[in-house]
Write an enzyme that holds these catalytic residues in place. Structure first.
Site, PDB file in Angstrom:
ATOM      1  N   HIS A 190     -29.174 -22.208 -66.763  1.00  0.00           N
ATOM      2  CA  HIS A 190     -29.424 -21.915 -65.340  1.00  0.00           C
ATOM      3  C   HIS A 190     -30.400 -22.965 -64.805  1.00  0.00           C
ATOM      4  O   HIS A 190     -30.979 -23.733 -65.562  1.00  0.00           O
ATOM      5  CB  HIS A 190     -30.032 -20.519 -65.191  1.00  0.00           C
ATOM      6  N   ASP A 230     -23.228 -13.766 -60.410  1.00  0.00           N
ATOM      7  CA  ASP A 230     -24.440 -14.451 -60.879  1.00  0.00           C
ATOM      8  C   ASP A 230     -25.623 -13.474 -60.795  1.00  0.00           C
ATOM      9  O   ASP A 230     -25.830 -12.825 -59.766  1.00  0.00           O
ATOM     10  CB  ASP A 230     -24.679 -15.670 -59.961  1.00  0.00           C
ATOM     11  N   GLY A 237     -34.078 -23.261 -57.805  1.00  0.00           N
ATOM     12  CA  GLY A 237     -34.578 -23.856 -56.569  1.00  0.00           C
ATOM     13  C   GLY A 237     -34.862 -25.345 -56.698  1.00  0.00           C
ATOM     14  O   GLY A 237     -34.598 -25.976 -57.732  1.00  0.00           O
TER      15      GLY A 237
HETATM   16  P1  13P Z   1     -30.356 -24.342 -59.265  1.00  0.00           P
HETATM   17  O1  13P Z   1     -31.316 -23.706 -58.314  1.00  0.00           O
HETATM   18  O2  13P Z   1     -31.024 -25.321 -60.162  1.00  0.00           O
HETATM   19  O3  13P Z   1     -29.155 -24.918 -58.610  1.00  0.00           O
HETATM   20  O4  13P Z   1     -29.818 -23.184 -60.244  1.00  0.00           O
HETATM   21  C1  13P Z   1     -28.783 -22.336 -59.871  1.00  0.00           C
HETATM   22  C2  13P Z   1     -28.631 -21.192 -60.806  1.00  0.00           C
HETATM   23  O5  13P Z   1     -29.142 -21.157 -61.911  1.00  0.00           O
HETATM   24  C3  13P Z   1     -27.791 -20.069 -60.341  1.00  0.00           C
HETATM   25  O6  13P Z   1     -27.777 -18.996 -61.226  1.00  0.00           O
HETATM   26  O1  G3H Z   2     -29.806 -17.706 -58.991  1.00  0.00           O
HETATM   27  C1  G3H Z   2     -29.903 -18.489 -58.110  1.00  0.00           C
HETATM   28  C2  G3H Z   2     -28.793 -18.977 -57.282  1.00  0.00           C
HETATM   29  O2  G3H Z   2     -29.181 -20.220 -56.761  1.00  0.00           O
HETATM   30  C3  G3H Z   2     -28.393 -18.010 -56.204  1.00  0.00           C
HETATM   31  O3  G3H Z   2     -29.349 -17.971 -55.231  1.00  0.00           O
HETATM   32  O4  G3H Z   2     -29.855 -15.538 -54.931  1.00  0.00           O
HETATM   33  O5  G3H Z   2     -30.399 -17.265 -53.174  1.00  0.00           O
HETATM   34  O6  G3H Z   2     -28.018 -16.589 -53.611  1.00  0.00           O
HETATM   35  P1  G3H Z   2     -29.417 -16.759 -54.167  1.00  0.00           P
HETATM   36 ZN    ZN Z   3     -29.546 -18.620 -62.331  1.00  0.00          ZN
END
Ligand code: 13P
Ligand code: G3H
Ligand code: ZN
Length: 349
Positions: free
Chosen positions: A223, A83, A190
């Protein structure tokens, strides 16, 4: 089933007209929660790890936990996805480790904060696609910039600061050859996405529909798609938490997205909320307890419940047995001989 690519999962989802949740993990309990939810609902699934997760858990732990998941649930098609990769080297390191899919988030510079130019984004994303496709690995790109900051990653600000331009989305997909495309339509990462239930002025579903019309064969990715349910906020606050009132992305809007080309839906925050609420409850109600299993077991169950619910809502439930895994070398052959063409069919305006 061996680990499969997101390209295969999303091609199948497009055929079946459903979406696939991509859930973030940092530890064993989160992987277990997702796999149990996938088994419960018979769903194909994408498990994803951010750079922060890789740092927290260490690559080898994460990779071997994923292998354990694939081994323990042979009936579940499972993709392991990076990710928000922040550069070519990060994506290469994930591919070398064994990830079957990577996101090159070239919407931001390597610092993970500053928006790039369109040309910079095309250049780095194309470079990752060339490297990954030669090895049979799928690539997600991003055009437009999400709002919010997670673990130091993100441009900050509102989700409306840099929404995706449809012309740029078309040019980006054509020039890079990405397998899937994350677009910015007003969401942010978030818990604090919206200060009231979002309407068309803040969540740009019209824009998503316009992009899908222009790129009907490109798998779109949403996302920042946690719904931040009120009941999960309430449990945290009931047991001593201090969350401010907030709204996420309504599930009906995601379902509208799925009808209009959205195939991958990223969810992390909802699971964080479920886990934290369950742990707070045990701490508040049974302060004498100190065995981590006493609070990690309900935490894992709370996450499983959210994930299973999303799998049903996104439509992936019931589709685990629809197909057999295509091996990574077979995927590489497909890219090389053109059968996995990544040139999108572009509709006229
Ligand atoms: P949320 O913070 O809405 O769960 O989004 C997660 C996300 O886009 C991870 O790449
Ligand atoms: O991109 C956002 C995801 O919620 C991952 O979050 O970078 O805190 O692991 P993180
Ligand atoms: Zn994301």
């Amino acid at each position: 089933m061996p680990l499969v690519t997101t390209r295969q999962l999303l091609d199948e989802a497009a055929k079946g007209g459903y979406g696939v949740g991509a859930f973030n993990v940092n530890d064993m309990e989160q992987i277990q929660a997702i796999m149990e939810a996938a088994k419960e609902t018979s769903s194909p699934v994408i498990i994803q790890a951010s750079r922060g997760a890789r740092k927290f858990a260490q690559d080898n732990y994460l990779y071997h936990l994923m292998l354990a998941a694939a081994e323990l649930y042979p009936e579940i098609p499972l993709a392991m996805h990076l990710d928000h990769g922040n550069g070519f080297d990060t994506c290469v390191s994930a591919i070398k480790l064994g990830f079957t899919s990577v996101m090159m988030d070239g919407s931001l510079k390597e610092d993970g904060k500053t928006p790039t130019t369109f040309e910079e984004n095309v250049e780095v994303t194309k470079k990752v696609c060339d490297y990954a496709h030669e090895r049979g690995i799928s690539v997600e790109g991003e055009i437009g910039v999400l709002g919010g900051i997670e673990d130091g990653h993100g441009a900050g600000g509102s989700g409306l600061d840099h929404v995706t331009d449809p012309d740029q989305a078309v040019e980006f997909a054509e020039r890079t050859g990405v397998d899937s495309l994350a677009i910015a339509i007003g969401t942010s990462h978030g818990a604090y996405k919206f200060t009231k239930k979002p309407d068309g002025s803040v969540l740009k579903m019209d824009l998503l529909i316009a992009i899908h019309k222009r790129l009907p064969n490109t798998h779109l990715v949403m996302h920042g798609s946690s719904s931040v349910p009120k009941d999960l906020q309430d449990i945290i606050n009931q047991y001593g938490g201090k969350l401010k009132e907030t709204w996420g992305v309504p599930v009906e809007e995601i379902q509208l997205g799925i009808k209009n080309g959205v195939r991958k839906i990223n969810v992390d925050t909802d699971n964080r909320l479920a886990i934290t609420g369950a742990i707070r409850k045990v701490f508040a109600e049974s302060p004498e307890k100190f065995d981590p299993r006493d609070y990690l077991t309900p935490a894992r169950a709370a996450m499983q419940k959210v994930v299973a619910q999303r799998m049903t809502q996104f439509g992936q439930a019931g589709h685990a047995g629809d197909y057999k895994a295509v091996s990574i070398p077979e995927m590489a052959k497909g890219y090389a001989n053109g059968s996995l063409s990544t040139q999108p069919l572009v509709a006229t305006k």
